[in-house]
Write an enzyme that holds these catalytic residues in place. Structure first.
Site: not given
Length: 216
Positions: A37, A174
């Site tokens: 990241h 999710r």
């Protein structure tokens, strides 16, 4: 990709590598697959020197914020917080997100950098896989592209997440939808489009993100 056994559960993000993992990565044969990241300005200098191929994934900022909100709330090591408390115009309206995007925008002309978007992959996963494989130097037959695509859908990865990510599987996977931000943003919170127009509209990456389509 690095040939590493699934049971080793080695973290993909280089910023989380401890000494033992780093040693294993360094000793692993090339080609290797790593994730991060990190802001592009603080990437290891060897990436540029060795002309490392970098595939950079972007997701529209509103869905990114919602995803991060749920990641924080579902992660047992992080405190839970209500959406209205979590939402911050300064966080959404282009602190680190815009800095990150603008920095990668400057590198879009680099032949060793390929920027892809979550939304484009959702629309045509097979085309995205073909684009990425060609970029990193693999020529895949159509049958293999379809095989990879079938295993790379959100549902397929979520079903296998217990093996690939252990207990973090349910935290990382999710919904995997485009536009879920509309289920979270209040009318007042939706008035953040001006920030995008000031920071990223007109940029090559800004156009690739197709903000009007996905965020308005």
């Amino acid at each position: 990709a690095t040939q590493m056994k699934n049971e080793s559960r080695m973290p993909l993000l280089i910023e989380f590598f401890g000494p033992e993992v780093l040693k294993a990565v360094v000793e692993a044969p090339s080609p290797r697959f790593l994730g991060t990241h990190l802001h592009p300005d603080i990437m290891p200098s060897s990436f540029s020197k060795k002309k490392t191929k970098m595939v950079v994934m972007f997701r529209n900022p509103k869905d990114t914020l919602v995803s991060y909100y749920h990641f924080c709330n579902n992660n047992l090591v992080l405190p839970s917080v209500e959406w209205d408390s979590f939402f911050s115009p300064s966080l959404f309206a282009w602190g680190s997100y815009s800095d990150h995007a603008l920095a990668w925008n400057q590198r879009m002309g680099d032949p060793n950098v390929l920027v892809v978007t979550f939304e484009d992959l959702k629309q045509d996963l097979s085309a995205g896989i073909q684009q990425i494989s060609s970029f990193i130097g693999f020529s895949l037959p159509d049958a293999q592209v379809q095989q990879v695509a079938a295993a790379s859908t959100f549902n397929a990865m979520k079903e296998s997440s217990a093996n690939s990510h252990g207990n973090m599987g349910n935290v990382i996977f999710r919904k995997g939808e485009v536009g879920d931000w509309r289920n979270h943003f209040s009318p007042e919170q939706r008035e953040t489009d001006e920030a995008f127009n000031k920071q990223l509209a007109g940029m090559e990456l800004g156009g690739k993100m197709d903000y009007q389509r996905h965020c308005q």
